[in-house]
Scaffold this active site. Structure first.
Site, PDB file in Angstrom:
ATOM      1  N   ILE A 179       0.833  -1.208   0.000  1.00 34.48           N
ATOM      2  CA  ILE A 179       0.000   0.000   0.000  1.00 34.48           C
ATOM      3  C   ILE A 179       0.862   1.250   0.000  1.00 34.48           C
ATOM      4  O   ILE A 179       0.504   2.278  -0.560  1.00 34.48           O
ATOM      5  CB  ILE A 179      -0.971   0.003   1.200  1.00 34.48           C
ATOM      6  CG1 ILE A 179      -1.958   1.156   1.060  1.00 34.48           C
ATOM      7  CG2 ILE A 179      -0.241   0.089   2.513  1.00 34.48           C
ATOM      8  CD1 ILE A 179      -3.170   1.040   1.915  1.00 34.48           C
ATOM      9  N   LYS A 180       2.063   1.151   0.575  1.00 33.48           N
ATOM     10  CA  LYS A 180       3.001   2.283   0.599  1.00 33.48           C
ATOM     11  C   LYS A 180       3.241   2.817  -0.817  1.00 33.48           C
ATOM     12  O   LYS A 180       3.312   4.023  -1.029  1.00 33.48           O
ATOM     13  CB  LYS A 180       4.306   1.813   1.242  1.00 33.48           C
ATOM     14  CG  LYS A 180       5.490   2.746   1.076  1.00 33.48           C
ATOM     15  CD  LYS A 180       5.480   3.844   2.116  1.00 33.48           C
ATOM     16  CE  LYS A 180       6.668   4.775   1.899  1.00 33.48           C
ATOM     17  NZ  LYS A 180       6.520   6.011   2.624  1.00 33.48           N
ATOM     18  N   GLY A 181       3.347   1.891  -1.777  1.00 38.58           N
ATOM     19  CA  GLY A 181       3.386   2.303  -3.174  1.00 38.58           C
ATOM     20  C   GLY A 181       4.691   2.894  -3.646  1.00 38.58           C
ATOM     21  O   GLY A 181       5.748   2.641  -3.062  1.00 38.58           O
TER      22      GLY A 181
END
Lengths: 528, 255
Positions: B134-136
């Site tokens: 999710i940090k991406g």
């Protein structure tokens, strides 16, 4: 900070309820953290005991000696009794002079680790305590040194302290940028880590020059940067603080290295690794507790990561999750021995600027944090989500962010860049950003004295509403259990079950005879 | 006053300051020289060389002792020929996460399952984590952020049989593999071995196979036996948009 005049008229009973619920939610997790150790905690303990260096001959590249030793001990006799008993027993049995010699012998396959019993156990425990205490005394000395330097050179002349990021990937280049930033007015320099370091289960060695969008956190890089900032501190006549990241799979080790090299602040969040890096929840809570105990000893200010929730969820809808996380971070930190003045609880200016009254809502949220945590050095994070590449508009937004920071008495202000989401900041971007902060501080630094939101106005009402929603959410978390809440996706929308995630195999349940001189010395506050 | 041309028929244009055809533009830059009249002259020269004539250095200030920052306004001599403008067109549109989610909902009426891994001995999960976590990456959230995607990240050093097994067990719609290490063409051989194994094990029911890594050439997809190759700098949004595109194509094809 503590001169905060209450503007929101928060009900002390509601505030007490919120804190009580946070404590209740945290309690089972703290029990779990006490009952387990991890490979990283054991490695951190050996680092305090003096092990350094890496095995440069290993085919996988430089493997830190501490990893070789802890992995081998685990293979031979397990870690449930702690790593120090078998290690210091072997040191004596083989009559070796240092842990590095022991590591070399371990790599050569000459050591068979066993759990000592009886008198052998007593003497191994004693030797371990002496060695670890020596490391902790270095941490203590660094803390005293910082205090001395702050007395001599002085703190920044005003609040908020100005926090600036450098991240070139090359520590030598970072030094140049950091020194320039300090001369231009930065009070705190943060060196961003290389992408993906948080998922490495070892700490790289030596000075590094090739990071990806950041510079590796290593003991040597810490030393180089702190020495450079000591020089520039003398030049600018104030103590310039250094920040790095105690997060990811090596949180406890990085915390130890920060203490050994006199870093001043560390990013350290109780749930960030779980939610945003998919690190196993138990691993995170165990590592986090140990690392915070070390930070408390080192006098390091922690920075928590609540800003991250607002980059994934909507900053208005999810405002109360920030408050909940702040309350949980506060409780975990207190439990690990961190006092209020070391609690850099985070929050951010991330409301969509197209929302009507967005600035008033930002003021409400920022003021709520200020009044809930009057003695904490709050960290105020700039807009990132709504920075679009329209640098002119971004510069304006950063100006409003700075204004909200001074109006609500924030303590640490991370300088926003108008080129956020465009490029890594140019020299001129940083210069313009600092000019923006300076203008707002000079023009409106004391505006707080005149700022009194109307008692029944939008700001006050909104703050009460967010606190109310936070209490409701905490209530649900207590009912559900914090680990289940995390598993169900309560925070930042991520679902993280307690038995999944990276680093889960590095969690070990402690046996009855578990011994860790670092934890003992930290609990006792002892130096010998 | 009436305009003689509508924008559509215009072929040649110049920047617009406050009068048609004035060519006015602004720019800012830093030169590594100390602040002073000489620095302003240097900025003027650069602007002239860039085709800005006349150029006005409207502002300059020092950044430290060795640098000067400038703001320059001026008229550029260049003319844009709109007929010569070529736009590289991606075969699929870039969608924001909410559109990706609704497209998947509409096409599949269930979550799209993505299984990701670093295969072979490669332990560099930087790439796969940048796309999946999710940090991406580059300011975009990773695929985990998408409500209608179910992401299974197997991590590093996953063997090919393990990957096939996991893809089957999780009913993967797409399999993402990442390869960073390129010694002796390991990234190519590993990927070919992977795609062969999937075709053998699953044939027609084979999930979408996607390979990514800094040394891959996007034109190599056919050689590697995969549906798509992503090179350096790929962002999660591009991958998500591609997934939507490929799945809907497949659906049409099978229907």
């Amino acid at each position: 900070m503590s001169q905060t005049r209450a503007l929101l008229d928060l009900d002390p009973k509601v505030v007490a309820t919120a804190r009580g619920l946070a404590a209740k939610a945290a309690a089972p997790v703290i029990d779990l953290a006490r009952a387990h150790t991890t490979v990283a905690v054991e490695r951190a303990t050996l680092r305090l005991a003096g092990i350094t260096g890496a095995d440069t001959t290993h085919r996988a590249g430089d493997v830190p000696w501490v990893n070789r030793v802890v992995d081998t001990v685990r293979e031979h006799c397990g870690l449930e009794h702690g790593v120090t008993l078998p290690v210091f027993h072997a040191l004596r049995e083989h009559d070796l002079g240092s842990l590095t010699e022991l590591a070399e012998a371990t790599a050569a396959g000459q050591i068979q680790f066993t759990i000592p019993t009886g008198r052998a156990a007593t003497s191994a425990a004693k030797a371990a305590r002496v060695a670890v205490a020596k490391g902790l005394r270095t941490v203590d000395r660094n803390r005293a040194n910082r205090d001395k330097l702050v007395t001599k050179l002085g703190d920044p002349p005003r609040r908020p302290w100005i926090y600036l990021i450098v991240a070139t990937g090359d520590i030598d280049e970072d030094v140049v940028q950091a020194a320039n930033a300090a001369r231009a007015g930065a009070d705190i320099i943060a060196v961003i880590r290389s992408t993906g370091q948080s998922l490495l289960d070892y700490v790289p060695e030596g000075a590094t020059h090739h990071g990806f969008a950041g510079t590796y956190a290593t003991q040597e890089n810490f030393r180089i940067m702190r020495a450079a900032l000591d020089e520039v501190s003398k030049e600018v006549g104030r103590y310039v603080r250094l920040t790095n990241y105690a997060s990811g799979l090596c949180m406890p080790e990085i915390a130890v290295l920060a203490g050994l090299e006199r870093l001043d602040m560390m990013l350290n969040d109780s749930m960030y690794g779980i939610l945003f890096r998919d690190i196993n929840p138990i691993r995170t809570f165990v590592d986090q507790r140990f690392s915070r105990q070390v930070h408390a000893r080192a006098g390091i200010i922690i920075n928590t990561g609540e800003d991250n929730y607002l980059t994934t969820a909507d900053a208005v809808d999810a405002a109360h999750t920030v408050t909940v996380s702040q309350l949980l971070n506060e409780h975990f930190a207190h439990e690990a021995g961190l006092p209020d003045e070391l609690l850099g609880l985070g929050h951010a200016f991330e409301i969509n600027p197209k929302v009507p009254d967005s600035f008033r809502l930002e003021l409400a949220h920022a003021l709520l944090a200020r009044e809930l945590f009057p003695d904490a050095p709050l960290k105020w994070m700039p807009p990132t989500k709504h920075m679009t590449g329209d640098v002119f508009n971004g510069y304006l937004l950063d100006g409003f962010f700075n204004l909200a920071g001074v109006l609500t008495g924030q303590s640490i202000l991370l300088v926003g860049m108008m080129t956020e989401a465009v490029v890594t900041p140019f020299l001129s971007d940083r210069d313009l950003a600092l000019a923006n902060v300076r203008y707002v501080l000079d023009a409106a630094g004391s505006l707080r004295e005149d700022f009194r939101p109307a008692p029944d106005g939008l700001i006050v009402k909104r703050a009460h509403q967010v606190l109310g929603e936070a209490v409701d959410l905490l209530d649900r978390i207590v009912d559900d259990g914090l680990l289940n809440a995390i598993a169900d996706g309560t925070f930042g929308l991520m679902k993280r079950p307690a038995d999944k995630g990276k680093g889960a195999d590095g969690v070990i349940e402690k046996a009855d005879g578990y011994l860790n001189p670092a934890t003992t010395l930290l609990d006792e506050g002892a130096t010998k | 006053m009436t305009t003689t041309e509508t924008p559509k028929t215009k072929r040649y244009v110049r920047p617009y300051g406050d009068t048609t055809g004035d060519g006015m533009a602004q720019m800012s830059f830093t030169l590594p020289i100390p602040f002073g009249p000489r620095a302003d002259g240097a900025a003027q020269q650069l602007a002239n060389k860039m085709g800005m004539d006349p150029a006005m250095v409207v502002h300059s200030h020092p950044i430290g002792e060795d640098f000067t920052f400038f703001v320059v306004y001026g008229s550029v001599q260049h003319i844009v020929d709109l007929d010569a403008v070529k736009v590289v067109e991606r075969e699929y549109p870039l969608l924001p996460p909410s559109d990706v989610n609704s497209a998947i909902k509409k096409t599949l009426r269930r979550k799209l399952v993505v299984v990701g891994a670093c295969i072979g001995t490669d332990a560099h999960t930087v790439g796969i984590d940048a796309i999946l976590n999710i940090k991406g990456f580059a300011g975009e959230k990773g695929l985990e952020y998408y409500r209608e995607l179910r992401v299974v990240n197997l991590g590093a050093q996953v063997s090919i049989p393990e990957l096939v097994k996991a893809a089957r067990a999780d009913k993967a719609d797409a399999v993402l593999i990442s390869q960073v290490v390129t010694q002796r063409d390991a990234h190519i051989l590993n990927t070919q071995e992977m795609s062969a194994a999937f075709r053998e094990a699953m044939g027609e029911r084979c999930p979408l196979l996607i390979a990514g890594g800094p040394r891959f050439d996007p034109l190599m997809a056919a050689d590697l036996g995969v549906d798509r190759v992503f090179g350096r700098g790929t962002t999660p949004g591009e991958v998500a948009s591609y997934l939507v595109h490929a799945i809907s194509q497949r659906k049409e094809h099978h229907a």
